[in-house]
Design an enzyme around this catalytic site. Structure first.
Site, PDB file in Angstrom:
ATOM      1  N   HIS A   1       0.803  -1.219   0.000  1.00  0.00           N
ATOM      2  CA  HIS A   1       0.000   0.000   0.000  1.00  0.00           C
ATOM      3  C   HIS A   1       0.837   1.270   0.000  1.00  0.00           C
ATOM      4  O   HIS A   1       0.305   2.373  -0.126  1.00  0.00           O
ATOM      5  CB  HIS A   1      -0.937  -0.019   1.213  1.00  0.00           C
ATOM      6  CG  HIS A   1      -2.121   0.876   1.079  1.00  0.00           C
ATOM      7  ND1 HIS A   1      -2.291   2.021   1.829  1.00  0.00           N
ATOM      8  CD2 HIS A   1      -3.202   0.814   0.254  1.00  0.00           C
ATOM      9  CE1 HIS A   1      -3.412   2.612   1.498  1.00  0.00           C
ATOM     10  NE2 HIS A   1      -3.995   1.907   0.541  1.00  0.00           N
TER      11      HIS A   1
ATOM     12  N   HIS B   1      -8.593  11.271  -0.653  1.00  0.00           N
ATOM     13  CA  HIS B   1      -7.808  10.045  -0.656  1.00  0.00           C
ATOM     14  C   HIS B   1      -6.550  10.238   0.183  1.00  0.00           C
ATOM     15  O   HIS B   1      -5.830   9.300   0.470  1.00  0.00           O
ATOM     16  CB  HIS B   1      -7.438   9.633  -2.084  1.00  0.00           C
ATOM     17  CG  HIS B   1      -6.916   8.229  -2.177  1.00  0.00           C
ATOM     18  ND1 HIS B   1      -5.572   7.932  -2.205  1.00  0.00           N
ATOM     19  CD2 HIS B   1      -7.561   7.039  -2.222  1.00  0.00           C
ATOM     20  CE1 HIS B   1      -5.404   6.625  -2.287  1.00  0.00           C
ATOM     21  NE2 HIS B   1      -6.595   6.049  -2.296  1.00  0.00           N
TER      22      HIS B   1
END
Length: 537
Positions: free
Chosen positions: A166, A416
């Site tokens: 990630h 985000h």
């Protein structure tokens, strides 16, 4: 290193049909004696002016925000001041090599950001987490990469079943023998770099160590220093080589560079089971946060805002959240007794997604679940801490009558970004510390204790971020929130201050009684501002 292939433009000599400038006109010519004396006098005056300016800077120093927001395509220029694009980062023709780490990748988009004259020459390494050979995402990535002979793919080692790669980062090597590290929050896809709120931390240009320090013993350095950052950053890259050689070439190259100009602490996670002691050179996850914050001065009365794009399953009770994660975030150097900080979790509702620039489409990047009995219990203990992203909900809690809303210019650009900020004095938005990271609110990202007796924690995913605080810039410095700019307009004479660019409006607005977070796995039949509905099959 070799010279860049792009030739500099001199006096417009690249224009078609124009003759090149005669070489004789480019020779230096010494001015007459009188002019030389005048030039020397002007230089002396300039030196004195610079000295005065330097003295003034020492009396009152202002530092720009260490974190920058990305440009939002569909917002006006006044809301995009001081922002950065991917092309701003990668478009320099002096870039010779790029290592790109991320969760999602669009290689055509990535390659399009490089200077068109040299993009076929840049050595590009893409590090991804699609380890299954038959994974459709991996196959698609391989197909895209096959069109670029200068792109090499590397899949990260993932020992944990529910782990992901990630981290969002780039390492850039340049023909001028400098390097740069870019840590950010955006996937390498078009949607993330157009209408969604993202943040970027860019390191200074790092020079080569001169002379090379071969065979010397390197000291780790204090927390927040460039030396400590280098140790932690290279240890993070070494985690990729646990089973196969992946990052060894870039580790060997970066070891030759001087990181001393960096101000900040690396807060990263690598998958696996970890046991930390005082002798452990680098800690991961919440343990890294806890260790660093123990050295950071904090205010007596404060609050911590956790702003994320995903909330994972944390458990039916708040045990991990409060006893592990909040406890780590509450650390700090204090003067006297102090009550624990208040915690706020900033996350959008469905109405905020509907009103966002991309409407429901942006909701595909923002995740939590509230359907199962365990998730319902989780919502019950999170609800008192949930605050709006856009801060203009008609159904949300009313702000105080004397509240002055400060506009960040991002309420319609869905979040985000992941930011963790400790506010000190609430009246002037002073800040004790701030973190920008890829890590959302999850055990997989931050780590879960699996043995209280052994002190062992388990982390599932790769994550990376940078923590900053005002004392890194000057002993007496303060950090203050700024809105729609990376700079502070003024600072008290004789003081030092660091700006921190805010991604959301202040003060924050608490959820109303009937409001719940956006859930991407539910259907939303109320049309967004573009007339679209969201159906989840």
């Amino acid at each position: 290193m070799g010279r860049p292939s792009k030739r500099p433009v001199v006096n417009g000599d690249d224009e078609p049909g124009r003759k090149p400038t005669p070489a004789s006109l480019t020779h230096p010519i010494s001015p007459p004696l009188k002019k030389r004396r005048l030039a020397a006098q002007t230089e002396d005056e300039q030196t004195e002016h610079e000295k005065t300016s330097k003295d003034s800077v020492q009396q009152s120093r202002i530092f720009q925000s260490p974190f920058r927001l990305t440009k939002i395509r569909d917002l006006p220029p006044e809301m995009n001041k001081d922002t950065v694009t991917l092309r701003d980062i990668l478009g320099d023709p002096l870039i010779s090599e790029c290592w790109e780490f991320n969760y999602l990748h669009d290689i055509d988009f990535l390659m399009g950001a490089f200077d068109q004259d040299v993009r076929h020459l840049v050595k590009v390494h893409v590090v991804h987490g699609f380890w299954k050979r038959e994974d459709p995402s991996r196959l698609e990535l391989q197909e895209m990469a096959s069109r670029y002979p200068n792109v090499t793919l590397h899949n990260a080692y993932l020992p944990e079943m529910f782990g992901t790669h990630h981290s969002k980062m780039m390492i850039l090597l340049r023909h001028d023998e400098t390097a740069q590290i870019v840590i950010h929050t955006a996937n390498m896809i078009v949607r993330d770099w157009t209408n969604m709120t993202q943040a970027v931390w860019l390191s200074p240009r790092l020079p080569l160590i001169t002379p090379p320090q071969q065979g010397t013993v390197r000291t780790e350095g204090r927390i927040g220093s460039g030396a400590k950052f280098k140790v932690d950053f290279l240890n993070y890259l070494r985690a990729y080589d646990a089973r196969r050689t992946t990052c060894k070439p870039i580790i060997e190259q970066l070891d030759r560079y001087d990181f001393s100009a960096i101000r900040g602490s690396l807060i990263a996670s690598v998958p696996g089971r970890h046991k930390f002691s005082y002798a452990t050179p680098t800690r991961w996850g919440w343990a890294a946060m806890e260790q660093t914050l123990q050295t950071v001065p904090v205010s007596q009365q404060s609050e911590i805002a956790i702003q994320i794009s995903s909330i994972a399953t944390l458990g039916p009770t708040d045990t991990w959240l409060k006893d592990t994660f909040f406890r780590a975030l509450s650390r700090g150097q204090r003067a006297g007794m102090q009550s624990p900080p208040d915690f706020k979790v900033v996350f959008p509702t469905a109405d905020e997604i509907r009103k966002s620039l991309d409407g429901y489409a942006s909701g595909g990047s923002i995740h939590t679940k509230i359907q199962s009995p365990q998730q319902v219990k989780q919502l019950q203990y999170l609800k008192p801490m949930l605050y709006h992203w856009a801060n203009d909900s008609a159904d949300g809690a009313e702000l105080k009558d004397d509240a002055v809303v400060k506009e960040a210019g991002r309420k319609r650009a869905a979040p985000h970004i992941k930011s963790y900020i400790r506010y000190g004095n609430k009246s002037d938005q002073s800040i004790d510390w701030a973190l920008v990271t890829s890590a959302n609110l999850s055990k997989q990202a931050w780590g879960e204790a699996i043995g209280s007796a052994t002190g062992e924690i388990r982390i599932s995913s790769y994550e990376i971020g940078v923590l900053v605080w005002p004392a890194l810039y000057a002993e007496d410095a303060t950090m203050r929130a700024t809105f729609m700019t990376d700079s502070l307009a003024e600072v008290e004479e004789g003081k030092s201050a660091v700006a921190l660019r805010m991604p959301y409006n202040l003060p924050l607005q608490l959820y109303g009684k009937g409001e719940v977070p956006w859930v991407a796995t539910a259907s939303h039949l109320e049309p967004d501002w573009m007339g679209q509905v969201w159906r989840h099959e």
